[in-house]
Design an enzyme around this catalytic site. Structure first.
Site, short mmCIF file in Angstrom:
data_model
loop_
_atom_site.label_atom_id
_atom_site.label_comp_id
_atom_site.label_asym_id
_atom_site.label_seq_id
_atom_site.Cartn_x
_atom_site.Cartn_y
_atom_site.Cartn_z
NE ARG A 47 -9.85 -9.24 -5.53
CZ ARG A 47 -10.40 -8.64 -4.37
NH1 ARG A 47 -10.95 -8.33 -4.39
NH2 ARG A 47 -9.45 -7.82 -3.97
NE ARG A 102 3.24 7.36 -5.32
CZ ARG A 102 2.77 6.39 -4.94
NH1 ARG A 102 4.54 5.44 -4.10
NH2 ARG A 102 2.17 6.04 -3.87
CG HIS A 110 10.42 5.11 -3.16
ND1 HIS A 110 9.31 4.37 -3.73
CD2 HIS A 110 9.40 4.02 -1.63
CE1 HIS A 110 8.32 4.28 -3.61
NE2 HIS A 110 7.79 4.13 -2.45
CE LYS A 164 0.87 5.71 5.89
NZ LYS A 164 0.77 5.18 4.76
CB CYS A 184 8.31 1.75 1.30
SG CYS A 184 6.86 3.04 0.68
NE ARG A 205 3.55 1.05 7.78
CZ ARG A 205 3.36 1.62 7.19
NH1 ARG A 205 3.41 2.99 7.47
NH2 ARG A 205 3.57 0.54 6.26
N1 LIG Z 1 4.24 -1.81 -2.08
C1 LIG Z 1 5.02 -0.87 -1.45
O1 LIG Z 1 6.12 -0.38 -2.20
C2 LIG Z 1 5.42 -1.29 -0.03
C3 LIG Z 1 5.45 -0.61 0.73
C4 LIG Z 1 4.87 -0.91 2.01
C5 LIG Z 1 4.02 -0.80 3.05
N2 LIG Z 1 3.28 -1.90 1.68
C6 LIG Z 1 1.94 -1.98 2.44
O2 LIG Z 1 1.69 -3.40 2.27
C7 LIG Z 1 0.42 -3.75 1.68
C8 LIG Z 1 0.16 -4.72 0.23
O3 LIG Z 1 1.05 -4.06 -0.92
P1 LIG Z 1 0.62 -4.02 -2.65
O4 LIG Z 1 1.62 -2.87 -3.35
O5 LIG Z 1 1.50 -5.74 -2.34
O6 LIG Z 1 -0.27 -4.17 -2.99
P2 LIG Z 1 -1.07 -4.84 -3.81
O7 LIG Z 1 0.57 -5.00 -5.46
O8 LIG Z 1 -2.16 -4.32 -4.35
O9 LIG Z 1 -1.42 -6.79 -3.73
C9 LIG Z 1 -2.57 -6.46 -2.33
C10 LIG Z 1 -2.79 -8.36 -1.73
O10 LIG Z 1 -3.62 -8.19 -0.76
C11 LIG Z 1 -4.28 -9.02 -1.16
N3 LIG Z 1 -5.50 -8.51 -0.91
C12 LIG Z 1 -6.55 -7.69 -0.64
N4 LIG Z 1 -8.12 -7.53 -0.47
C13 LIG Z 1 -7.77 -8.44 0.30
C14 LIG Z 1 -8.60 -9.41 1.56
N5 LIG Z 1 -9.85 -8.74 1.33
N6 LIG Z 1 -8.43 -11.07 1.69
C15 LIG Z 1 -7.28 -11.41 1.22
N7 LIG Z 1 -6.42 -10.59 0.11
C16 LIG Z 1 -6.65 -8.98 0.36
C17 LIG Z 1 -4.79 -9.10 -2.47
O11 LIG Z 1 -5.11 -10.37 -3.18
P3 LIG Z 1 -5.41 -10.48 -4.32
O12 LIG Z 1 -4.81 -10.36 -5.92
O13 LIG Z 1 -6.64 -11.44 -4.23
O14 LIG Z 1 -6.71 -8.78 -4.60
C18 LIG Z 1 -3.16 -8.47 -2.90
O15 LIG Z 1 -2.35 -9.93 -2.70
C19 LIG Z 1 -0.10 -2.74 1.69
O16 LIG Z 1 -0.82 -2.87 3.25
C20 LIG Z 1 0.49 -1.72 1.41
O17 LIG Z 1 0.59 0.21 1.89
C21 LIG Z 1 3.42 -1.95 0.03
#
Ligand SMILES: NC(=O)c1ccc[n+]([C@@H]2O[C@H](COP(=O)([O-])OP(=O)(O)OC[C@H]3O[C@@H](n4cnc5c(N)ncnc54)[C@H](OP(=O)(O)O)[C@@H]3O)[C@@H](O)[C@H]2O)c1
Length: 340
Positions: free
Chosen positions: A39, A236, A243, A215, A130, A99
Protein backbone atom coordinates in the site's frame (compact mmCIF):
# COMPACT_ATOMS: atom_id res chain seq x y z
CA UNK A 1 33.69 1.37 -0.64
CA UNK A 2 30.56 1.58 1.53
CA UNK A 3 27.58 -0.65 2.28
CA UNK A 4 24.47 -1.60 0.38
CA UNK A 5 21.68 -1.01 2.90
CA UNK A 6 17.98 -1.85 2.86
CA UNK A 7 15.59 -0.10 5.28
CA UNK A 8 12.49 -2.26 5.78
CA UNK A 9 9.45 -0.45 7.21
CA UNK A 10 10.76 2.86 5.90
CA UNK A 11 7.37 4.62 6.14
CA UNK A 12 7.04 3.90 9.88
CA UNK A 13 8.23 5.82 12.94
CA UNK A 14 11.37 3.73 13.39
CA UNK A 15 12.12 3.34 9.67
CA UNK A 16 12.06 7.11 9.05
CA UNK A 17 14.27 7.67 12.09
CA UNK A 18 16.74 5.02 10.85
CA UNK A 19 17.09 6.96 7.59
CA UNK A 20 17.70 10.21 9.54
CA UNK A 21 20.32 8.56 11.73
CA UNK A 22 22.17 6.81 8.87
CA UNK A 23 22.52 10.27 7.35
CA UNK A 24 23.34 12.14 10.60
CA UNK A 25 26.09 9.66 11.51
CA UNK A 26 27.39 9.62 7.93
CA UNK A 27 27.12 5.86 7.75
CA UNK A 28 29.06 4.80 4.64
CA UNK A 29 26.21 4.00 2.27
CA UNK A 30 26.94 3.02 -1.34
CA UNK A 31 23.37 2.12 -2.22
CA UNK A 32 20.10 2.25 -0.31
CA UNK A 33 16.62 0.83 -0.89
CA UNK A 34 13.51 1.68 1.17
CA UNK A 35 10.74 -0.90 1.53
CA UNK A 36 7.29 -1.09 3.10
CA UNK A 37 4.00 -2.81 2.34
CA UNK A 38 2.37 -2.81 -1.09
CA UNK A 39 0.00 0.00 0.00
CA UNK A 40 3.00 2.34 0.35
CA UNK A 41 4.60 1.77 -3.06
CA UNK A 42 5.90 5.12 -4.30
CA UNK A 43 5.57 6.87 -0.90
CA UNK A 44 8.40 9.36 -0.58
CA UNK A 45 10.77 9.31 2.41
CA UNK A 46 13.77 11.53 3.10
CA UNK A 47 17.36 10.39 3.32
CA UNK A 48 19.53 13.46 3.93
CA UNK A 49 18.86 15.82 1.04
CA UNK A 50 17.56 12.98 -1.14
CA UNK A 51 13.99 11.80 -1.56
CA UNK A 52 13.58 8.05 -1.95
CA UNK A 53 10.54 6.18 -3.24
CA UNK A 54 9.31 3.20 -1.24
CA UNK A 55 9.21 -0.23 -2.88
CA UNK A 56 7.25 -3.37 -2.04
CA UNK A 57 8.96 -5.66 0.48
CA UNK A 58 7.04 -8.63 -0.88
CA UNK A 59 8.78 -8.59 -4.27
CA UNK A 60 12.25 -7.43 -3.19
CA UNK A 61 15.32 -9.60 -3.79
CA UNK A 62 17.90 -9.16 -0.97
CA UNK A 63 20.71 -10.86 -2.93
CA UNK A 64 23.82 -8.68 -3.06
CA UNK A 65 22.71 -6.33 -0.23
CA UNK A 66 24.97 -6.14 2.87
CA UNK A 67 22.54 -5.30 5.68
CA UNK A 68 18.78 -4.92 6.08
CA UNK A 69 17.50 -2.81 8.96
CA UNK A 70 14.04 -4.24 9.71
CA UNK A 71 11.36 -2.11 11.44
CA UNK A 72 8.13 -3.92 10.68
CA UNK A 73 6.01 -5.94 13.14
CA UNK A 74 6.84 -9.51 14.14
CA UNK A 75 4.46 -11.04 11.58
CA UNK A 76 6.11 -9.44 8.55
CA UNK A 77 9.55 -10.04 10.11
CA UNK A 78 8.76 -13.75 10.44
CA UNK A 79 7.98 -13.97 6.74
CA UNK A 80 10.71 -11.76 5.26
CA UNK A 81 13.73 -11.69 7.62
CA UNK A 82 14.68 -15.34 6.93
CA UNK A 83 14.51 -14.65 3.18
CA UNK A 84 16.89 -11.70 3.53
CA UNK A 85 19.22 -13.65 5.84
CA UNK A 86 19.25 -16.63 3.48
CA UNK A 87 20.14 -14.33 0.59
CA UNK A 88 23.32 -13.33 2.49
CA UNK A 89 22.05 -9.97 3.77
CA UNK A 90 22.55 -9.51 7.54
CA UNK A 91 19.25 -8.62 9.21
CA UNK A 92 19.22 -6.15 12.11
CA UNK A 93 15.73 -6.54 13.52
CA UNK A 94 13.66 -4.19 15.69
CA UNK A 95 10.75 -6.55 16.34
CA UNK A 96 10.62 -8.88 19.34
CA UNK A 97 10.59 -12.03 17.15
CA UNK A 98 14.24 -13.08 17.49
CA UNK A 99 15.27 -11.40 20.76
CA UNK A 100 15.01 -14.55 22.88
CA UNK A 101 16.41 -16.97 20.28
CA UNK A 102 19.69 -18.40 21.66
CA UNK A 103 21.14 -18.35 18.12
CA UNK A 104 20.49 -14.62 17.69
CA UNK A 105 22.57 -12.03 19.56
CA UNK A 106 20.65 -9.25 21.36
CA UNK A 107 22.90 -6.23 21.20
CA UNK A 108 23.25 -2.78 22.73
CA UNK A 109 26.61 -1.58 21.43
CA UNK A 110 27.52 0.41 24.58
CA UNK A 111 26.92 -2.73 26.67
CA UNK A 112 27.71 -5.97 24.79
CA UNK A 113 29.24 -5.04 21.41
CA UNK A 114 31.18 -8.32 21.23
CA UNK A 115 27.87 -10.21 20.91
CA UNK A 116 27.54 -9.08 17.26
CA UNK A 117 30.19 -11.67 16.40
CA UNK A 118 27.54 -14.37 16.95
CA UNK A 119 25.41 -12.98 14.11
CA UNK A 120 26.42 -15.69 11.65
CA UNK A 121 24.38 -18.55 13.15
CA UNK A 122 21.23 -17.09 11.59
CA UNK A 123 22.58 -13.97 9.87
CA UNK A 124 20.28 -12.02 12.19
CA UNK A 125 20.97 -9.59 15.07
CA UNK A 126 18.16 -8.44 17.37
CA UNK A 127 17.57 -4.99 18.79
CA UNK A 128 16.06 -4.91 22.31
CA UNK A 129 12.79 -3.43 23.42
CA UNK A 130 12.91 0.38 23.71
CA UNK A 131 12.49 0.45 27.49
CA UNK A 132 15.24 -2.17 27.96
CA UNK A 133 17.74 -0.44 25.67
CA UNK A 134 17.94 2.81 27.62
CA UNK A 135 17.89 1.03 30.99
CA UNK A 136 20.81 -1.30 30.24
CA UNK A 137 22.94 1.63 29.03
CA UNK A 138 22.52 3.10 32.52
CA UNK A 139 22.87 -0.17 34.45
CA UNK A 140 25.96 -1.71 32.82
CA UNK A 141 28.66 0.69 34.11
CA UNK A 142 27.16 0.53 37.61
CA UNK A 143 27.01 -3.29 37.46
CA UNK A 144 30.69 -3.41 36.46
CA UNK A 145 31.58 -1.47 39.61
CA UNK A 146 29.23 -2.83 42.31
CA UNK A 147 27.34 -5.92 40.92
CA UNK A 148 23.60 -5.34 40.62
CA UNK A 149 21.41 -7.80 42.55
CA UNK A 150 17.95 -6.43 41.85
CA UNK A 151 16.25 -3.69 39.84
CA UNK A 152 12.77 -2.25 40.42
CA UNK A 153 11.68 -0.13 37.47
CA UNK A 154 8.53 1.84 36.64
CA UNK A 155 8.28 3.16 33.09
CA UNK A 156 6.47 6.17 31.63
CA UNK A 157 6.35 5.23 27.95
CA UNK A 158 5.39 7.54 25.10
CA UNK A 159 2.72 6.72 22.51
CA UNK A 160 5.26 6.60 19.64
CA UNK A 161 6.35 3.27 21.13
CA UNK A 162 3.06 1.94 19.76
CA UNK A 163 3.88 2.97 16.18
CA UNK A 164 2.47 5.73 14.00
CA UNK A 165 -1.11 4.71 14.96
CA UNK A 166 -0.23 5.44 18.60
CA UNK A 167 0.83 8.99 17.75
CA UNK A 168 -2.32 9.55 15.68
CA UNK A 169 -4.56 8.29 18.48
CA UNK A 170 -3.13 10.65 21.11
CA UNK A 171 -3.34 13.59 18.69
CA UNK A 172 -6.90 12.89 17.50
CA UNK A 173 -8.21 12.02 20.96
CA UNK A 174 -6.76 15.18 22.51
CA UNK A 175 -8.42 17.30 19.80
CA UNK A 176 -11.72 15.43 20.11
CA UNK A 177 -11.93 16.12 23.85
CA UNK A 178 -11.95 19.87 23.13
CA UNK A 179 -14.00 19.57 19.96
CA UNK A 180 -16.13 16.41 19.94
CA UNK A 181 -17.49 16.84 16.41
CA UNK A 182 -16.77 13.55 14.72
CA UNK A 183 -17.55 10.34 16.60
CA UNK A 184 -14.20 8.81 15.79
CA UNK A 185 -13.52 5.32 17.20
CA UNK A 186 -10.28 4.94 19.14
CA UNK A 187 -8.86 1.43 19.36
CA UNK A 188 -5.06 1.56 19.51
CA UNK A 189 -4.97 1.83 23.30
CA UNK A 190 -7.19 -0.09 25.72
CA UNK A 191 -8.36 3.05 27.56
CA UNK A 192 -8.37 6.78 26.86
CA UNK A 193 -4.75 7.94 26.54
CA UNK A 194 -5.32 11.70 26.26
CA UNK A 195 -4.98 13.25 29.76
CA UNK A 196 -4.63 9.76 31.24
CA UNK A 197 -2.08 6.99 31.96
CA UNK A 198 -2.53 3.28 31.22
CA UNK A 199 -0.70 0.58 33.25
CA UNK A 200 -0.85 -1.92 30.40
CA UNK A 201 1.56 -2.35 27.45
CA UNK A 202 1.42 -5.48 25.26
CA UNK A 203 -0.54 -8.60 26.28
CA UNK A 204 -1.08 -10.01 29.77
CA UNK A 205 1.03 -13.00 30.87
CA UNK A 206 -0.17 -15.84 33.13
CA UNK A 207 1.47 -14.37 36.24
CA UNK A 208 -0.36 -11.04 35.88
CA UNK A 209 2.57 -9.10 34.44
CA UNK A 210 2.43 -7.76 30.87
CA UNK A 211 4.68 -8.89 28.05
CA UNK A 212 6.39 -5.47 28.00
CA UNK A 213 7.35 -6.01 31.65
CA UNK A 214 8.49 -9.57 30.94
CA UNK A 215 10.65 -8.28 28.04
CA UNK A 216 12.52 -5.93 30.39
CA UNK A 217 13.28 -8.85 32.72
CA UNK A 218 14.56 -11.39 30.17
CA UNK A 219 16.31 -8.90 27.90
CA UNK A 220 18.29 -7.34 30.76
CA UNK A 221 19.45 -10.82 31.74
CA UNK A 222 20.45 -11.71 28.16
CA UNK A 223 22.29 -8.43 27.56
CA UNK A 224 24.04 -7.82 30.91
CA UNK A 225 23.92 -10.74 33.35
CA UNK A 226 21.51 -13.65 33.90
CA UNK A 227 21.74 -13.21 37.67
CA UNK A 228 20.24 -9.70 37.76
CA UNK A 229 16.67 -9.78 39.08
CA UNK A 230 14.32 -7.25 37.51
CA UNK A 231 10.73 -6.38 38.36
CA UNK A 232 8.98 -3.86 36.12
CA UNK A 233 5.72 -1.93 35.86
CA UNK A 234 5.25 -0.50 32.38
CA UNK A 235 2.89 2.43 31.89
CA UNK A 236 1.79 4.28 28.74
CA UNK A 237 1.62 8.07 29.21
CA UNK A 238 0.31 10.87 26.95
CA UNK A 239 3.75 11.93 25.69
CA UNK A 240 4.48 11.75 21.95
CA UNK A 241 8.18 10.79 22.02
CA UNK A 242 10.60 9.89 24.84
CA UNK A 243 10.39 7.15 27.43
CA UNK A 244 11.14 7.82 31.11
CA UNK A 245 12.01 5.31 33.82
CA UNK A 246 12.22 5.55 37.60
CA UNK A 247 14.84 2.92 38.49
CA UNK A 248 15.68 1.54 41.93
CA UNK A 249 18.86 -0.55 42.04
CA UNK A 250 20.15 -2.83 44.79
CA UNK A 251 23.86 -3.68 44.61
CA UNK A 252 26.03 -6.36 46.21
CA UNK A 253 28.70 -3.78 47.10
CA UNK A 254 28.29 -0.29 48.46
CA UNK A 255 28.16 2.43 45.79
CA UNK A 256 28.09 6.03 46.88
CA UNK A 257 25.80 8.38 44.91
CA UNK A 258 28.73 10.70 44.03
CA UNK A 259 30.78 7.80 42.68
CA UNK A 260 27.75 6.55 40.72
CA UNK A 261 27.36 10.02 39.20
CA UNK A 262 31.07 10.05 38.21
CA UNK A 263 30.83 6.55 36.70
CA UNK A 264 27.75 7.49 34.68
CA UNK A 265 29.39 10.74 33.47
CA UNK A 266 32.16 8.62 31.90
CA UNK A 267 29.84 5.91 30.54
CA UNK A 268 29.34 5.59 26.75
CA UNK A 269 25.98 6.87 25.51
CA UNK A 270 25.09 8.48 28.85
CA UNK A 271 24.58 12.16 29.65
CA UNK A 272 24.21 13.07 33.32
CA UNK A 273 22.05 16.13 34.07
CA UNK A 274 21.62 16.08 37.81
CA UNK A 275 21.34 19.34 39.70
CA UNK A 276 19.28 19.45 42.87
CA UNK A 277 17.36 22.56 41.86
CA UNK A 278 14.26 23.49 39.85
CA UNK A 279 14.64 22.06 36.35
CA UNK A 280 17.97 20.37 37.11
CA UNK A 281 16.85 17.10 35.49
CA UNK A 282 15.77 15.93 32.03
CA UNK A 283 12.18 15.37 30.89
CA UNK A 284 11.16 13.45 27.74
CA UNK A 285 10.47 16.53 25.63
CA UNK A 286 14.11 17.58 26.01
CA UNK A 287 15.55 14.26 24.84
CA UNK A 288 13.74 14.13 21.48
CA UNK A 289 16.15 13.92 18.55
CA UNK A 290 19.14 13.26 20.80
CA UNK A 291 21.44 10.25 20.81
CA UNK A 292 22.05 10.15 24.57
CA UNK A 293 20.38 8.33 27.42
CA UNK A 294 19.91 11.02 30.08
CA UNK A 295 20.30 10.26 33.78
CA UNK A 296 19.02 12.57 36.52
CA UNK A 297 17.92 12.40 40.18
CA UNK A 298 20.77 10.06 41.25
CA UNK A 299 20.38 9.48 44.98
CA UNK A 300 20.99 6.93 47.70
CA UNK A 301 18.09 4.65 48.71
CA UNK A 302 18.49 4.58 52.48
CA UNK A 303 15.82 1.88 52.96
CA UNK A 304 18.23 -0.89 51.85
CA UNK A 305 21.94 -1.53 52.44
CA UNK A 306 23.32 -0.80 48.98
CA UNK A 307 20.65 1.04 47.03
CA UNK A 308 20.41 3.85 44.51
CA UNK A 309 17.52 5.58 42.76
CA UNK A 310 17.76 7.31 39.41
CA UNK A 311 15.63 8.80 36.63
CA UNK A 312 16.44 7.70 33.06
CA UNK A 313 15.08 9.37 29.90
CA UNK A 314 15.76 8.68 26.23
CA UNK A 315 14.25 9.11 22.76
CA UNK A 316 12.53 5.74 22.29
CA UNK A 317 12.59 6.02 18.51
CA UNK A 318 16.36 6.58 18.67
CA UNK A 319 18.19 4.70 21.46
CA UNK A 320 15.13 2.48 21.86
CA UNK A 321 15.12 1.46 18.20
CA UNK A 322 16.64 3.30 15.23
CA UNK A 323 19.87 4.58 16.78
CA UNK A 324 20.62 1.25 18.40
CA UNK A 325 20.04 -0.52 15.05
CA UNK A 326 22.42 1.85 13.24
CA UNK A 327 25.00 1.45 16.03
CA UNK A 328 24.75 -2.33 15.55
CA UNK A 329 25.32 -1.83 11.81
CA UNK A 330 28.37 0.32 12.61
CA UNK A 331 29.72 -2.30 15.03
CA UNK A 332 29.18 -5.14 12.56
CA UNK A 333 30.84 -3.06 9.86
CA UNK A 334 33.89 -2.21 11.99
CA UNK A 335 34.38 -5.68 13.48
CA UNK A 336 33.29 -8.02 10.70
CA UNK A 337 32.34 -6.70 7.27
CA UNK A 338 35.08 -4.02 7.19
CA UNK A 339 33.91 -1.86 4.31
CA UNK A 340 33.65 1.91 4.30
N1 LIG B 1 8.39 2.68 18.15
C1 LIG B 1 9.27 2.24 19.03
O1 LIG B 1 9.63 2.93 20.02
C2 LIG B 1 9.89 0.90 18.84
C3 LIG B 1 10.94 0.57 19.67
C4 LIG B 1 11.53 -0.67 19.54
C5 LIG B 1 11.06 -1.53 18.58
N2 LIG B 1 10.01 -1.19 17.79
C6 LIG B 1 9.58 -2.16 16.79
O2 LIG B 1 9.91 -1.69 15.48
C7 LIG B 1 8.96 -2.15 14.55
C8 LIG B 1 8.38 -0.96 13.80
O3 LIG B 1 7.76 -0.08 14.73
P1 LIG B 1 7.22 1.37 14.30
O4 LIG B 1 6.97 2.07 15.59
O5 LIG B 1 8.09 2.01 13.28
O6 LIG B 1 5.81 0.97 13.59
P2 LIG B 1 4.95 1.83 12.55
O7 LIG B 1 5.20 3.28 12.72
O8 LIG B 1 3.56 1.34 12.70
O9 LIG B 1 5.53 1.38 11.12
C9 LIG B 1 5.42 0.07 10.65
C10 LIG B 1 6.18 -0.10 9.34
O10 LIG B 1 6.11 -1.46 8.96
C11 LIG B 1 5.59 -1.56 7.63
N3 LIG B 1 4.84 -2.81 7.48
C12 LIG B 1 3.88 -3.28 8.30
N4 LIG B 1 3.43 -4.48 7.83
C13 LIG B 1 4.12 -4.74 6.71
C14 LIG B 1 4.13 -5.80 5.76
N5 LIG B 1 3.32 -6.86 5.87
N6 LIG B 1 4.99 -5.73 4.72
C15 LIG B 1 5.80 -4.67 4.57
N7 LIG B 1 5.86 -3.64 5.43
C16 LIG B 1 5.02 -3.67 6.48
C17 LIG B 1 4.71 -0.33 7.49
O11 LIG B 1 4.51 -0.07 6.14
P3 LIG B 1 3.18 0.67 5.60
O12 LIG B 1 3.38 2.13 5.86
O13 LIG B 1 3.18 0.32 4.16
O14 LIG B 1 2.04 0.11 6.38
C18 LIG B 1 5.58 0.70 8.19
O15 LIG B 1 6.62 1.11 7.33
C19 LIG B 1 7.94 -2.97 15.35
O16 LIG B 1 8.31 -4.33 15.32
C20 LIG B 1 8.08 -2.41 16.75
O17 LIG B 1 7.69 -3.33 17.74
C21 LIG B 1 9.43 0.02 17.88
Amino acid sequence: MGYKIVVVGATGNVGREMLNILDERQFPVDAIEVLASRRSIGTEVSFGDKTLKTKDLDTFDFTGWDMALFAVGSEATKKYAPLAAKAGCVVIDNSSLYRYDPDVPLVVPEVNPEAVLDYSKKNIIANPNCSTAQMVVALKPLHDRARIKRVVVSTYQSVSGAGKDGIDELWDQTKSIYNPVDNKEFNKFTKQIAFNVIPHIDVFMEDGSTKEEWKMVVETKKIIDKDIKVTATCVRVPVFVGHSEAINIEFEDHLDEDEARDILREAPGVMVIDKREDGGYVTPIECVGDFATFISRIRQDSTIDNGLNLWCVSDNLRKGAALNAVQIAETLGQRVLKKG
